[in-house]
Design a protein around this motif. Structure first.
Motif, PDB file in Angstrom:
ATOM      1  N   LYS A   3       0.865  -1.183   0.000  1.00 59.10           N
ATOM      2  CA  LYS A   3       0.000   0.000   0.000  1.00 59.10           C
ATOM      3  C   LYS A   3       0.902   1.233   0.000  1.00 59.10           C
ATOM      4  N   ILE A   4       0.731   2.083  -1.008  1.00 53.56           N
ATOM      5  CA  ILE A   4       1.575   3.261  -1.187  1.00 53.56           C
ATOM      6  C   ILE A   4       0.728   4.516  -1.048  1.00 53.56           C
ATOM      7  N   GLY A   5       1.154   5.446  -0.200  1.00 57.02           N
ATOM      8  CA  GLY A   5       0.496   6.737  -0.063  1.00 57.02           C
ATOM      9  C   GLY A   5       1.143   7.734  -1.002  1.00 57.02           C
ATOM     10  N   ALA A  16       0.967   5.504 -12.430  1.00 54.48           N
ATOM     11  CA  ALA A  16       2.061   4.578 -12.739  1.00 54.48           C
ATOM     12  C   ALA A  16       2.141   3.460 -11.696  1.00 54.48           C
ATOM     13  N   LEU A  17       1.976   3.803 -10.431  1.00 57.33           N
ATOM     14  CA  LEU A  17       2.024   2.785  -9.376  1.00 57.33           C
ATOM     15  C   LEU A  17       0.837   1.836  -9.467  1.00 57.33           C
ATOM     16  N   GLN A  18      -0.350   2.368  -9.760  1.00 60.93           N
ATOM     17  CA  GLN A  18      -1.540   1.524  -9.906  1.00 60.93           C
ATOM     18  C   GLN A  18      -1.386   0.569 -11.085  1.00 60.93           C
ATOM     19  N   SER A  19      -0.772   1.032 -12.167  1.00 60.43           N
ATOM     20  CA  SER A  19      -0.587   0.170 -13.331  1.00 60.43           C
ATOM     21  C   SER A  19       0.383  -0.974 -13.036  1.00 60.43           C
ATOM     22  N   ARG A  20       1.206  -0.808 -12.008  1.00 57.61           N
ATOM     23  CA  ARG A  20       2.132  -1.867 -11.589  1.00 57.61           C
ATOM     24  C   ARG A  20       1.519  -2.769 -10.524  1.00 57.61           C
ATOM     25  N   GLY A  21       0.271  -2.497 -10.172  1.00 51.42           N
ATOM     26  CA  GLY A  21      -0.439  -3.366  -9.252  1.00 51.42           C
ATOM     27  C   GLY A  21      -0.439  -2.940  -7.795  1.00 51.42           C
ATOM     28  N   TYR A  22       0.108  -1.777  -7.501  1.00 47.11           N
ATOM     29  CA  TYR A  22       0.137  -1.305  -6.115  1.00 47.11           C
ATOM     30  C   TYR A  22      -1.218  -0.733  -5.711  1.00 47.11           C
ATOM     31  N   ASN A  53       6.279  15.126  12.312  1.00 48.69           N
ATOM     32  CA  ASN A  53       5.370  14.174  12.928  1.00 48.69           C
ATOM     33  C   ASN A  53       5.402  12.919  12.081  1.00 48.69           C
ATOM     34  N   ILE A  54       5.879  11.824  12.644  1.00 47.71           N
ATOM     35  CA  ILE A  54       5.998  10.586  11.887  1.00 47.71           C
ATOM     36  C   ILE A  54       4.653   9.886  11.864  1.00 47.71           C
ATOM     37  N   ALA A  55       4.114   9.702  10.671  1.00 50.69           N
ATOM     38  CA  ALA A  55       2.813   9.056  10.515  1.00 50.69           C
ATOM     39  C   ALA A  55       2.933   7.724   9.791  1.00 50.69           C
ATOM     40  N   VAL A  56       4.117   7.396   9.304  1.00 43.97           N
ATOM     41  CA  VAL A  56       4.322   6.155   8.553  1.00 43.97           C
ATOM     42  C   VAL A  56       5.626   5.520   9.024  1.00 43.97           C
ATOM     43  N   ASP A  57       5.622   4.204   9.140  1.00 43.88           N
ATOM     44  CA  ASP A  57       6.822   3.493   9.571  1.00 43.88           C
ATOM     45  C   ASP A  57       7.777   3.221   8.423  1.00 43.88           C
ATOM     46  N   GLY A  58       7.263   3.213   7.199  1.00 50.23           N
ATOM     47  CA  GLY A  58       8.069   2.904   6.030  1.00 50.23           C
ATOM     48  C   GLY A  58       8.780   4.124   5.476  1.00 50.23           C
ATOM     49  N   PRO A  59       9.459   3.939   4.351  1.00 50.75           N
ATOM     50  CA  PRO A  59      10.195   5.045   3.734  1.00 50.75           C
ATOM     51  C   PRO A  59       9.281   6.120   3.153  1.00 50.75           C
ATOM     52  N   VAL A  60       9.801   7.336   3.112  1.00 50.18           N
ATOM     53  CA  VAL A  60       9.121   8.469   2.494  1.00 50.18           C
ATOM     54  C   VAL A  60      10.003   8.927   1.338  1.00 50.18           C
ATOM     55  N   ILE A  61       9.427   8.964   0.143  1.00 49.67           N
ATOM     56  CA  ILE A  61      10.178   9.321  -1.053  1.00 49.67           C
ATOM     57  C   ILE A  61       9.769  10.706  -1.512  1.00 49.67           C
ATOM     58  N   ASN A  62      10.762  11.563  -1.699  1.00 49.21           N
ATOM     59  CA  ASN A  62      10.543  12.916  -2.199  1.00 49.21           C
ATOM     60  C   ASN A  62      10.590  12.853  -3.721  1.00 49.21           C
ATOM     61  N   ALA A  63       9.461  13.117  -4.380  1.00 49.75           N
ATOM     62  CA  ALA A  63       9.360  13.000  -5.835  1.00 49.75           C
ATOM     63  C   ALA A  63       9.841  14.238  -6.577  1.00 49.75           C
ATOM     64  N   CYS A  72       8.642   5.166  -9.305  1.00 51.73           N
ATOM     65  CA  CYS A  72       8.260   3.750  -9.218  1.00 51.73           C
ATOM     66  C   CYS A  72       9.470   2.864  -8.912  1.00 51.73           C
ATOM     67  N   ARG A  73      10.575   3.121  -9.565  1.00 60.89           N
ATOM     68  CA  ARG A  73      11.792   2.341  -9.304  1.00 60.89           C
ATOM     69  C   ARG A  73      12.266   2.547  -7.873  1.00 60.89           C
ATOM     70  N   GLU A  74      12.166   3.781  -7.391  1.00 60.73           N
ATOM     71  CA  GLU A  74      12.574   4.088  -6.018  1.00 60.73           C
ATOM     72  C   GLU A  74      11.676   3.367  -5.019  1.00 60.73           C
ATOM     73  N   VAL A  75      10.375   3.381  -5.264  1.00 64.86           N
ATOM     74  CA  VAL A  75       9.429   2.668  -4.398  1.00 64.86           C
ATOM     75  C   VAL A  75       9.777   1.191  -4.368  1.00 64.86           C
ATOM     76  N   GLU A  76       9.973   0.593  -5.522  1.00 64.74           N
ATOM     77  CA  GLU A  76      10.263  -0.833  -5.605  1.00 64.74           C
ATOM     78  C   GLU A  76      11.556  -1.194  -4.890  1.00 64.74           C
ATOM     79  N   SER A  77      12.566  -0.352  -4.995  1.00 62.75           N
ATOM     80  CA  SER A  77      13.840  -0.656  -4.341  1.00 62.75           C
ATOM     81  C   SER A  77      13.752  -0.523  -2.815  1.00 62.75           C
ATOM     82  N   ARG A  78      12.878   0.339  -2.343  1.00 61.12           N
ATOM     83  CA  ARG A  78      12.785   0.573  -0.894  1.00 61.12           C
ATOM     84  C   ARG A  78      11.838  -0.363  -0.153  1.00 61.12           C
TER      85      ARG A  78
END
Length: 80
Positions: A3-5, A16-22, A53-63, A72-78
């Motif tokens: 699940k990607i925010g 692009a993320l939805q087309s990859r199935g996320y 304020n940390i609201a997510v435990d996972g990585p945050v990517i600055n686009a 998309c590549r950054e999301v997949e690698s992280r």
């Protein structure tokens, strides 16, 4: 699948993320990030006034400056 925010204005990244199935959740408020494996932000309002304020435990990517494909590549690698 993870699940990607994604911030509202990043529609090309969202598509692009939805087309990859996320599963993509639109980030309108900080609470929307809860339960996300990763978040993608524009970087325009990142850490305003030095408050974090940390609201997510996972990585945050600055686009900022990245194409949808690069994000998309950054999301997949992280999240793997």
């Amino acid at each position: 699948m993870a699940k990607i925010g994604v911030e509202q204005s990043l529609t090309d990244v969202k598509d692009a993320l939805q087309s990859r199935g996320y599963q993509v959740t639109e980030l309108a408020r900080a609470e929307d990030a809860r339960g996300c494996d990763c978040c993608v932000i524009t970087g325009l309002d990142q850490n305003m006034m030095g408050i974090q304020n940390i609201a997510v435990d996972g990585p945050v990517i600055n686009a900022h400056g990245l194409t949808a494909e690069q994000v998309c590549r950054e999301v997949e690698s992280r999240i793997q």
